[in-house]
Design a protein around this motif. Structure first.
Motif, mmCIF file in Angstrom:
data_model
loop_
_atom_site.group_PDB
_atom_site.id
_atom_site.type_symbol
_atom_site.label_atom_id
_atom_site.label_comp_id
_atom_site.label_asym_id
_atom_site.label_seq_id
_atom_site.Cartn_x
_atom_site.Cartn_y
_atom_site.Cartn_z
ATOM 1 N N LEU A 195 0.675 -1.137 0.175
ATOM 2 C CA LEU A 195 0.074 0.160 -0.011
ATOM 3 C C LEU A 195 0.969 1.450 0.272
ATOM 4 O O LEU A 195 0.101 2.505 -0.099
ATOM 5 N N TYR A 196 1.673 1.256 0.302
ATOM 6 C CA TYR A 196 2.699 2.639 -0.318
ATOM 7 C C TYR A 196 3.577 2.746 -1.104
ATOM 8 O O TYR A 196 4.940 3.927 -1.394
ATOM 9 N N CYS A 197 3.993 1.601 -2.475
ATOM 10 C CA CYS A 197 5.001 1.685 -2.885
ATOM 11 C C CYS A 197 4.646 1.883 -4.497
ATOM 12 O O CYS A 197 3.784 1.581 -5.022
ATOM 13 N N LEU A 230 15.723 -8.888 2.933
ATOM 14 C CA LEU A 230 14.327 -9.276 2.375
ATOM 15 C C LEU A 230 13.397 -8.236 3.237
ATOM 16 O O LEU A 230 14.063 -8.457 4.846
ATOM 17 N N ARG A 231 13.499 -6.924 3.360
ATOM 18 C CA ARG A 231 12.801 -6.354 4.608
ATOM 19 C C ARG A 231 11.800 -7.159 4.919
ATOM 20 O O ARG A 231 10.665 -7.214 4.333
ATOM 21 N N ILE A 232 11.039 -7.093 6.207
ATOM 22 C CA ILE A 232 10.054 -7.369 7.217
ATOM 23 C C ILE A 232 9.258 -6.251 6.819
ATOM 24 O O ILE A 232 7.967 -6.618 6.982
ATOM 25 N N GLU A 233 9.942 -5.074 6.892
ATOM 26 C CA GLU A 233 8.995 -3.770 6.412
ATOM 27 C C GLU A 233 8.351 -3.127 7.936
ATOM 28 O O GLU A 233 8.555 -1.846 7.991
ATOM 29 N N SER A 234 7.297 -3.799 8.511
ATOM 30 C CA SER A 234 7.428 -3.873 10.183
ATOM 31 C C SER A 234 7.245 -5.411 10.450
ATOM 32 O O SER A 234 6.461 -5.868 10.150
ATOM 33 N N GLY A 285 14.807 2.515 5.829
ATOM 34 C CA GLY A 285 15.020 3.732 5.249
ATOM 35 C C GLY A 285 13.939 4.719 6.419
ATOM 36 O O GLY A 285 12.590 4.194 6.726
ATOM 37 N N PRO A 286 13.544 5.300 6.183
ATOM 38 C CA PRO A 286 11.969 7.007 6.302
ATOM 39 C C PRO A 286 11.267 5.604 5.016
ATOM 40 O O PRO A 286 11.766 5.680 4.043
ATOM 41 N N TYR A 287 9.815 6.231 5.986
ATOM 42 C CA TYR A 287 8.934 5.956 4.823
ATOM 43 C C TYR A 287 8.728 7.134 4.285
ATOM 44 O O TYR A 287 8.566 8.489 5.078
ATOM 45 N N ILE A 288 7.905 7.014 3.317
ATOM 46 C CA ILE A 288 8.402 8.222 1.937
ATOM 47 C C ILE A 288 7.265 8.280 1.158
ATOM 48 O O ILE A 288 6.656 7.323 0.168
ATOM 49 N N GLU A 289 5.420 8.986 1.373
ATOM 50 C CA GLU A 289 4.521 8.632 0.858
ATOM 51 C C GLU A 289 5.214 9.252 -0.856
ATOM 52 O O GLU A 289 5.553 9.682 -1.051
ATOM 53 N N LEU A 318 10.279 4.327 -9.033
ATOM 54 C CA LEU A 318 10.169 5.787 -7.644
ATOM 55 C C LEU A 318 9.083 4.784 -6.999
ATOM 56 O O LEU A 318 7.897 5.092 -7.151
ATOM 57 N N ILE A 319 9.655 4.303 -6.805
ATOM 58 C CA ILE A 319 8.974 3.474 -4.776
ATOM 59 C C ILE A 319 8.238 4.609 -4.300
ATOM 60 O O ILE A 319 7.467 4.438 -3.804
ATOM 61 N N TYR A 320 9.105 6.114 -4.178
ATOM 62 C CA TYR A 320 8.332 6.563 -2.631
ATOM 63 C C TYR A 320 8.943 8.170 -3.752
ATOM 64 O O TYR A 320 9.400 7.900 -5.024
HETATM 65 N N1 5AD Z 1 8.634 4.942 1.000
HETATM 66 C C1 5AD Z 1 9.913 4.920 1.577
HETATM 67 N N2 5AD Z 1 10.266 2.908 1.009
HETATM 68 C C2 5AD Z 1 9.921 2.424 0.460
HETATM 69 N N3 5AD Z 1 9.589 0.934 -0.037
HETATM 70 C C3 5AD Z 1 8.924 0.736 -1.586
HETATM 71 N N4 5AD Z 1 8.013 1.610 -0.333
HETATM 72 C C4 5AD Z 1 8.424 2.789 -0.244
HETATM 73 C C5 5AD Z 1 8.175 4.315 0.403
HETATM 74 N N5 5AD Z 1 7.201 4.738 0.039
HETATM 75 C C6 5AD Z 1 10.869 0.624 0.311
HETATM 76 C C7 5AD Z 1 10.225 -0.819 0.956
HETATM 77 C C8 5AD Z 1 11.263 -2.342 0.852
HETATM 78 C C9 5AD Z 1 12.708 -1.663 -0.515
HETATM 79 C C10 5AD Z 1 12.587 -1.734 -1.677
HETATM 80 O O1 5AD Z 1 11.421 -0.107 -0.697
HETATM 81 O O2 5AD Z 1 10.990 -0.846 2.780
HETATM 82 O O3 5AD Z 1 11.956 -3.612 1.066
#
Ligand code: 5AD
Ligand code: SF4
Length: 361
Positions: A67-69, A161-165, A234-238, A316-318
């Motif tokens: 949902l974030y990517c 392989l990130r667990i993400e949370s 890494g930081p989550y970026i919307e 561009l994942i974020y």
């Molecule tokens: N913000 C930051 N990191 C992200 N990833 C995916 N979407 C986002 C986002 N919106 C990260 C995830 C994934 C990695 C390839 O990129 O943690 O494992």
């Protein structure tokens, strides 16, 4: 100085409460105590070195819908690509000629036969072109145990392989709740990677909506419990083209997210001492010296993007991903940064995690 933070930092291992306390520091003085301790641990167990991996973003086609990517399968605005074999080999040749020592093949997740065979073939060909000298890290998502083993036998030796949370409830708030995004399957995949013989890396995003310091403390304890060899956080970026964008007002300010990620890096360095920790690209989105600061906080791996420029705008994942910067330009920036003046960039080595090596002897 009598200070709770200082007291905690003197301990051999941290409890959950202690980690929460470290994550909640507010004053510069307290933050610096943590960063100083991380620097000390890093110097003792890793040295002031930075290992390189040339990052190849192989394909942005993904069967998942996180949902974030930004490149989730449900985003119709992404133009999908897959590098051909020659393109991957020429990137790898560049990494080899530049003496990087290693490459990372990162890709959206696919598990069809064609994809599995292609990655296998690429691993073999990269090994051949570099006389076995280039190390290969994969970051290609969840696969069957058999696939993991096959790729390992072909020459890949590290896997991210990130667990993400690590909190199951939060995991399902940031992923669709279906068989394709099963929390337990992800845990199992991490186990399979370990038993296949890889150096295993995992990590989380920091500053997600609904995420608390308690969650982050549990994430660090989780990484310690599964005994990872490498961490990528890494930081989550919307990203505007994702469902989680609706919650953009519920996440911390960029500066807070950035600083929290630095603290997470420093604390995991103190907790796990000799693991590899990546300075993630997303740090640069929130601070122009983000990756440099991540290194100072305790990271020791840098992954310059060596994907052909014309494809990068499609990975561009974020939002605001710094995708144009050339690998050589990034390295010049690192080499000339006064902040990194005592650091050495390692040339021509795999840059394996000492943590893994110590386990294997
Ligand atoms: N913000 C930051 N990191 C992200 N990833 C995916 N979407 C986002 C986002 N919106 C990260 C995830 C994934 C990695 C390839 O990129 O943690 O494992
Ligand atoms: Fe696919 Fe990874 Fe993005 Fe999830 S985070 S949609 S698995 S590329």
């Amino acid at each position: 100085m009598s200070n709770k933070v200082l007291e905690i930092l003197k301990k051999e291992s941290f409890t959950r409460e202690e980690i929460i306390r470290l994550l909640s520091v507010q004053t510069e003085v307290e933050k610096n105590l943590i960063f100083e301790k991380a620097a000390e641990v890093r110097e003792k167990h890793i040295g002031k070195t930075i290992a390189l991996r040339g990052l190849i973003e192989y394909s942005n086609t993904c069967s998942k819908n996180c949902l974030y990517c930004g490149i989730r399968s449900g985003n119709p605005l992404v133009s999908r690509y897959c590098l051909n074999e020659e393109e991957v080999l020429s990137c790898s040749k560049y990494a080899y000629d530049q003496n990087y020592g290693s490459v990372v093949i990162q890709s959206g997740e696919r598990s069809d036969k064609h994809f599995v065979n292609s990655i296998d073939n690429l691993i073999r060909r990269i090994k051949k072109l570099s006389n076995g000298e280039l190390g290969i890290t994969l970051s290609c998502g969840e696969q069957t145990e058999e696939t993991y083993r096959r790729w390992f036998e072909s020459g890949a030796h590290r896997y991210l392989l990130r667990i993400e949370s690590s909190n199951e409830e939060l995991y399902y708030r940031i992923h669709p709740q279906d068989v394709n995004h099963d929390f337990n399957k992800r845990l199992l995949a991490l186990n399979h990677l370990k038993s296949a013989g890889y150096q295993v890396g995992s990590g989380v995003m920091v500053g997600l909506p609904f995420q608390t310091d308690e969650n982050l403390a549990d994430d660090l304890l989780f990484l310690q419990k599964i005994d990872v060899d490498m961490v990528g956080m890494g930081p989550y970026i919307e990203h505007p083209e994702t469902p989680l964008y609706n919650f953009r007002n519920e996440i911390p300010e960029p500066k807070t997210r950035f600083e929290k990620t630095l603290l997470m890096i420093a604390i995991i360095r103190i907790m796990m001492k000799n693991i590899n920790i990546a300075a993630s690209t997303a740090m640069d989105t929130l601070d122009k010296e983000g990756r440099i600061k991540a290194i100072i906080a305790g990271a020791n791996v840098l992954m310059p993007n060596i994907t052909p420029i014309k494809y990068r705008e499609n990975y561009l994942i974020y939002k605001d991903k710094p995708f144009i910067i050339e690998a050589d330009e990034l390295l010049v920036r690192f080499k000339s940064s006064p902040l990194l003046k005592d650091f050495e960039i390692i040339q021509g080595k795999w840059g394996d995690s000492p943590h893994f090596k110590n386990k294997s002897v």
